[in-house]
Design a protein around this motif. Structure first.
Motif, PDB file in Angstrom:
ATOM      1  N   SER A  36      -8.704  77.419  39.106  1.00 27.75           N
ATOM      2  CA  SER A  36      -9.600  77.093  38.053  1.00 27.75           C
ATOM      3  C   SER A  36     -10.364  75.635  38.160  1.00 27.75           C
ATOM      4  O   SER A  36     -10.059  74.768  39.094  1.00 27.75           O
ATOM      5  CB  SER A  36      -8.674  76.902  36.777  1.00 27.75           C
ATOM      6  N   GLU A  37     -11.144  75.359  37.220  1.00 26.39           N
ATOM      7  CA  GLU A  37     -11.998  74.005  37.293  1.00 26.39           C
ATOM      8  C   GLU A  37     -12.700  73.792  38.708  1.00 26.39           C
ATOM      9  O   GLU A  37     -13.074  74.900  39.191  1.00 26.39           O
ATOM     10  CB  GLU A  37     -11.022  72.877  36.825  1.00 26.39           C
ATOM     11  N   GLU A  38     -12.680  72.694  39.041  1.00 28.94           N
ATOM     12  CA  GLU A  38     -13.425  72.349  40.293  1.00 28.94           C
ATOM     13  C   GLU A  38     -12.888  72.900  41.408  1.00 28.94           C
ATOM     14  O   GLU A  38     -13.386  72.886  42.512  1.00 28.94           O
ATOM     15  CB  GLU A  38     -13.728  71.055  40.489  1.00 28.94           C
ATOM     16  N   LEU A  39     -11.480  72.952  41.307  1.00 32.36           N
ATOM     17  CA  LEU A  39     -10.679  73.498  42.650  1.00 32.36           C
ATOM     18  C   LEU A  39     -11.207  74.834  43.054  1.00 32.36           C
ATOM     19  O   LEU A  39     -11.191  75.409  44.195  1.00 32.36           O
ATOM     20  CB  LEU A  39      -9.342  73.462  42.459  1.00 32.36           C
ATOM     21  N   ALA A  40     -11.695  75.567  41.899  1.00 27.33           N
ATOM     22  CA  ALA A  40     -12.294  77.049  42.056  1.00 27.33           C
ATOM     23  C   ALA A  40     -13.271  77.189  43.010  1.00 27.33           C
ATOM     24  O   ALA A  40     -13.347  78.248  43.560  1.00 27.33           O
ATOM     25  CB  ALA A  40     -12.621  77.743  41.024  1.00 27.33           C
ATOM     26  N   GLU A  41     -13.984  76.167  43.320  1.00 26.66           N
ATOM     27  CA  GLU A  41     -15.210  76.102  44.004  1.00 26.66           C
ATOM     28  C   GLU A  41     -14.986  75.575  45.633  1.00 26.66           C
ATOM     29  O   GLU A  41     -15.952  75.713  46.291  1.00 26.66           O
ATOM     30  CB  GLU A  41     -16.422  75.258  43.536  1.00 26.66           C
ATOM     31  N   THR A  42     -13.907  75.486  45.909  1.00 26.03           N
ATOM     32  CA  THR A  42     -13.386  74.790  47.076  1.00 26.03           C
ATOM     33  C   THR A  42     -13.367  76.066  48.160  1.00 26.03           C
ATOM     34  O   THR A  42     -13.095  77.310  47.640  1.00 26.03           O
ATOM     35  CB  THR A  42     -11.898  74.206  47.068  1.00 26.03           C
ATOM     36  N   SER A  43     -13.773  75.823  49.380  1.00 27.29           N
ATOM     37  CA  SER A  43     -13.316  76.881  50.560  1.00 27.29           C
ATOM     38  C   SER A  43     -11.981  77.621  50.453  1.00 27.29           C
ATOM     39  O   SER A  43     -11.910  78.953  50.560  1.00 27.29           O
ATOM     40  CB  SER A  43     -13.647  76.242  51.829  1.00 27.29           C
ATOM     41  N   LEU A  44     -10.951  76.847  50.140  1.00 28.05           N
ATOM     42  CA  LEU A  44      -9.642  77.321  50.359  1.00 28.05           C
ATOM     43  C   LEU A  44      -9.478  78.410  49.035  1.00 28.05           C
ATOM     44  O   LEU A  44      -9.020  79.421  49.261  1.00 28.05           O
ATOM     45  CB  LEU A  44      -8.432  76.209  50.155  1.00 28.05           C
ATOM     46  N   SER A  45      -9.917  77.810  48.026  1.00 28.67           N
ATOM     47  CA  SER A  45      -9.815  78.872  46.919  1.00 28.67           C
ATOM     48  C   SER A  45     -10.491  80.093  47.088  1.00 28.67           C
ATOM     49  O   SER A  45     -10.086  81.150  46.651  1.00 28.67           O
ATOM     50  CB  SER A  45     -10.408  78.220  45.363  1.00 28.67           C
ATOM     51  N   LYS A  46     -11.683  80.192  47.461  1.00 27.24           N
ATOM     52  CA  LYS A  46     -12.504  81.400  47.637  1.00 27.24           C
ATOM     53  C   LYS A  46     -11.893  82.070  48.805  1.00 27.24           C
ATOM     54  O   LYS A  46     -11.762  83.369  48.681  1.00 27.24           O
ATOM     55  CB  LYS A  46     -14.018  80.875  48.394  1.00 27.24           C
ATOM     56  N   LYS A  47     -11.547  81.729  49.993  1.00 31.53           N
ATOM     57  CA  LYS A  47     -10.728  82.470  51.040  1.00 31.53           C
ATOM     58  C   LYS A  47      -9.243  83.112  50.395  1.00 31.53           C
ATOM     59  O   LYS A  47      -9.147  84.092  50.465  1.00 31.53           O
ATOM     60  CB  LYS A  47     -10.047  81.359  51.971  1.00 31.53           C
ATOM     61  N   LEU A  48      -8.568  82.243  49.543  1.00 29.96           N
ATOM     62  CA  LEU A  48      -7.495  82.869  48.903  1.00 29.96           C
ATOM     63  C   LEU A  48      -7.702  83.955  47.971  1.00 29.96           C
ATOM     64  O   LEU A  48      -6.901  84.865  47.792  1.00 29.96           O
ATOM     65  CB  LEU A  48      -6.503  81.801  48.287  1.00 29.96           C
ATOM     66  N   ARG A  49      -9.110  83.825  47.264  1.00 27.31           N
ATOM     67  CA  ARG A  49      -9.138  84.912  46.402  1.00 27.31           C
ATOM     68  C   ARG A  49      -9.528  86.151  47.202  1.00 27.31           C
ATOM     69  O   ARG A  49      -9.507  87.230  46.758  1.00 27.31           O
ATOM     70  CB  ARG A  49     -10.434  84.603  45.622  1.00 27.31           C
ATOM     71  N   THR A  50     -10.333  86.027  48.200  1.00 26.79           N
ATOM     72  CA  THR A  50     -10.845  87.117  49.002  1.00 26.79           C
ATOM     73  C   THR A  50      -9.903  87.838  49.864  1.00 26.79           C
ATOM     74  O   THR A  50     -10.005  88.996  50.194  1.00 26.79           O
ATOM     75  CB  THR A  50     -12.266  86.852  49.619  1.00 26.79           C
ATOM     76  N   SER A  51      -9.177  86.816  50.575  1.00 28.29           N
ATOM     77  CA  SER A  51      -8.187  87.636  51.536  1.00 28.29           C
ATOM     78  C   SER A  51      -6.843  86.500  51.399  1.00 28.29           C
ATOM     79  O   SER A  51      -6.369  85.855  52.188  1.00 28.29           O
ATOM     80  CB  SER A  51      -8.739  86.921  52.911  1.00 28.29           C
ATOM     81  N   PRO A  52      -6.036  86.954  50.477  1.00 24.77           N
ATOM     82  CA  PRO A  52      -4.757  86.516  50.103  1.00 24.77           C
ATOM     83  C   PRO A  52      -3.646  86.836  51.237  1.00 24.77           C
ATOM     84  O   PRO A  52      -2.964  86.098  51.375  1.00 24.77           O
ATOM     85  CB  PRO A  52      -4.512  86.962  48.815  1.00 24.77           C
TER      86      PRO A  52
END
Length: 161
Positions: free
Chosen positions: A141-157
């Motif tokens: 959520s919020e600005e953390l949702a745009e981080t590379s880590l967030s995107k990686k965890l969403r696509t490849s948990p």
């Protein structure tokens, strides 16, 4: 006047001679310099790839680190207990001791990483070594949702442990 003409002839001759040989010398120096720069670039690229390989290897090793893999569920349960109410003092002190052990383990084995985050499946960051601004926030959520880590965890948990 004769001196002036002789001096002019000498200057023109020197200018002509140096002008004729200057491009060859400049090209040779430029080629040599570019060659040295190419060697340095290749050396630095090799060093960077070696470093990144070591970082990847260290990151992958944490999933087989028995202390870190045992710590994750324990600290998660402790975090949930804290949110739901009071924690017995003996558990509080035991967890604080465990945190100190993990912190020392981090310093000895994982200081290569700026921080280590414990994140649950819902994105809750329930523990970090450094306890900075991301601590107790949601990575999705919020600005953390745009981080590379967030995107990686969403696509490849499945690539996390």
């Amino acid at each position: 006047m004769n001196r002036f003409i002789v001096l002019l002839v000498i200057c023109i001759s020197l200018g002509y001679l140096s002008g004729c040989s200057a491009p060859a010398v400049q090209t040779s120096v430029a080629d040599e310099t570019y060659g040295m720069l190419d060697e340095i670039r290749e050396e630095k690229k090799t060093q960077l790839f070696r470093y990144l390989g070591a970082v990847r290897e260290r990151a992958e090793s944490i999933s087989s680190d028995s202390l870190m893999t045992a710590f994750f569920p324990m600290i998660r349960e402790y975090y949930l207990m804290q949110r739901e109410g009071e924690v017995p003092p003996e558990l509080f002190y035991a967890i604080e001791e465990l945190k100190a052990v993990v912190q020392q383990h981090y310093i000895r084995n994982y200081l290569l990483f700026y921080d280590i985050l414990c994140i649950d499946n819902d994105g809750e960051i329930f523990y970090t070594i450094r306890k900075q601004a991301d601590y107790q926030n949601n990575i999705f959520s919020e600005e953390l949702a745009e981080t590379s880590l967030s995107k990686k965890l969403r696509t490849s948990p499945d690539q996390a442990f």
